[in-house]
Design a protein around this motif. Structure first.
Motif, PDB file in Angstrom:
ATOM      1  N   SER A 354     -66.603  44.097 -17.469  1.00 13.78           N
ATOM      2  CA  SER A 354     -65.939  43.011 -17.338  1.00 13.78           C
ATOM      3  C   SER A 354     -66.423  41.485 -18.040  1.00 13.78           C
ATOM      4  N   SER A 411     -61.942  44.364 -12.241  1.00 13.42           N
ATOM      5  CA  SER A 411     -61.196  44.417 -13.541  1.00 13.42           C
ATOM      6  C   SER A 411     -61.760  45.122 -14.455  1.00 13.42           C
ATOM      7  N   GLY A 412     -63.608  45.150 -14.171  1.00 15.39           N
ATOM      8  CA  GLY A 412     -64.360  46.893 -14.878  1.00 15.39           C
ATOM      9  C   GLY A 412     -63.844  47.672 -15.083  1.00 15.39           C
TER      10      GLY A 412
END
Length: 477
Positions: A354, A411-412
């Motif tokens: 991310s 998110s990553g």
């Protein structure tokens, strides 16, 4: 450093020849970096987990030679002490169900190791520092039977002109001891992640790993005690730095760099800067001569393996002989449980992905000095540390992990196309650990305080709970 060497004896001409070959190989990779010679594939990762062999009294059991011979598994190898071993993974593709697969595979090899250890009247334990280890255990009689470890000890002491190593750690209590060999290093065991990175983003991955180091130490600490003394939240970090305390070239204008260190700064243009720093600042410790062709980089890779940055760039080769770049993230403690270990891997891989994908280059928003400050503050204080974060804001580690680090990791992992169950399951373990405040360090501290700082009782309870398979936030006191 993991490869065997033929002898621990070196002649002066060995050092001269090694230095010549090291310079030649450094020039080769300089060209490779400028020509984009490295493989572009990035979604691969692997790990190393260091562990202890213990006897029925929860003391170190120096039986790794017999253990490894009986186990006969190429993924399980010796470590510096004869009561330590290292479990390795095959490279894994970083997508889909990779973390649940990792948990299954790690459980399988963990259980195989435990079964074999039990046949020798011992057992296996993954923990940053074994609470029961004594200074007398960390002697040359308990060094693994390997020329490379004998050579490392002899060369470190030669470079120190025979001066003993000093350990001076001030925490809740103060530990000040001296030691005549490098065996204190064996008391510090870790979980090391290897992440393959594309050349075009390698500097950003390396810098992002540095930025995340303090946060990761706060979230994953598991070694508050050494020789019965309550020291740092992650005592493994000052212990390792002081246990192999050898500097760089004494006449160096840049100062006497230590071989175990956080680094001297972010990389600017390429990871080659680290390898140039290796050549310029660090004398050769193990001048082992290889017959490999220069483009196999045998001397450069061995030299790099004797310089222990907490985030270390590596050059590897795939089965086709194609070179690739990896970042080795070395800050995470071993343990407390297999599922915690996998959750720690998910947290780092998601967060680093991310940060690298961020529109705003994170190293422009956090000075290197603040990243280094975070690392040592987190090692001292764990979740109670105050850290600097992007934009130079100051944040409490516990709040920061919940509000900033976990969203980054989610998110990553989504960008890496990690299965939604894996994303939620393993990051929820981190969230529950941080909300409860019960890291491995915190559990050990609370258990010890309740049970009169009995290190044997602490280790016995820890072993039972690790074997239950439950994450540490569910462990009772």
């Amino acid at each position: 450093m993991g490869n065997e060497i033929p002898s621990s004896y070196f002649k002066p001409e060995d050092l001269k020849l090694f230095n010549e070959r090291l310079q030649q190989e450094t020039k080769i990779i300089d060209k490779w970096f400028s020509q984009d010679r490295f493989a572009s594939e990035q979604k691969m990762f692997g790990y190393e987990l260091e562990a202890w062999l213990i006897d029925k009294n929860y003391q170190p059991a120096p039986v790794n030679e017999q253990f490894l011979k009986k186990l006969n598994n190429p993924l399980v190898v010796p470590e510096l002490a004869s009561f330590n071993i290292e479990l390795n993974s095959l490279p894994q593709h970083l997508s889909g169900h990779v973390f649940s697969d990792m948990e299954q595979n790690l459980n399988q090899i963990f259980n195989l190791c435990r079964q074999q250890a039990q046949l020798l009247g011992s057992d296996m334990l993954a923990i940053g520092i074994l609470p029961t280890v004594r200074k007398t255990d960390l002697s040359l009689r308990n060094m693994s039977n390997s020329p490379r470890y004998r050579a490392l000890n002899e060369q470190v002491l030669r470079m120190r002109h025979g001066r003993p190593l000093h350990i001076n750690i001030k925490g809740d209590e103060h530990l000040c001891v001296q030691h005549d060999d490098v065996m204190l290093e064996a008391a510090a065991t870790s979980f090391q992640l290897h992440l393959q990175v594309p050349p075009s983003l390698a500097t950003h991955y390396y810098n992002a790993a540095i930025i995340l180091s303090g946060s990761m130490v706060a979230a994953t600490g598991n070694s508050p005690f050494l020789f019965g003394k309550h020291l740092w939240a992650e005592t493994r970090i000052p212990l390792f730095e002081q246990a192999v305390s050898v500097g760089g070239h004494g006449t160096d204008d840049e100062g006497d760099l230590k071989r175990v260190f956080f680094g001297t700064g972010y990389t600017q243009d390429s990871l080659f800067e680290c390898f140039q720093e290796n050549l310029d600042h660090f004398p050769v410790v193990l001048p082992v001569l290889f017959e490999d062709p220069p483009d196999r980089l045998a001397h450069l890779r061995l030299h790099n393996g004797t310089i222990w940055r907490w985030n270390r760039p590596l050059i590897g080769f795939d089965e086709q002989g194609e070179p690739h770049l990896r970042i080795e993230h070395r800050v995470i403690s071993a343990g407390p449980s297999v599922v915690d270990t996998v959750a720690n891997a998910a947290l780092f891989t998601g967060a680093v992905k991310s940060l690298v994908a961020s529109q705003h280059t994170p190293e422009f928003n956090l000075t290197f000095n603040h990243a280094r400050h975070n690392f040592y503050q987190a090692a001292r204080l764990g979740l109670a540390a105050d850290l600097h974060w992007l934009g130079e804001q100051q944040v409490n580690a516990r709040s920061h992990i919940l509000k900033q680090l976990l969203p980054l990791a989610r998110s990553g992992l989504e960008q890496l196309e990690i299965n939604s169950h894996d994303r939620q399951y393993y990051l929820d373990i981190i969230e529950q650990r941080i909300r409860s405040g019960q890291t491995g360090t915190n559990w050990q501290q609370r258990y010890a305080a309740k049970h009169d700082y009995d290190m044997q009782a602490l280790t016995a309870a820890y072993a039972t709970l690790q074997q239950s398979g439950k994450p540490v936030h569910e462990w009772p006191i």
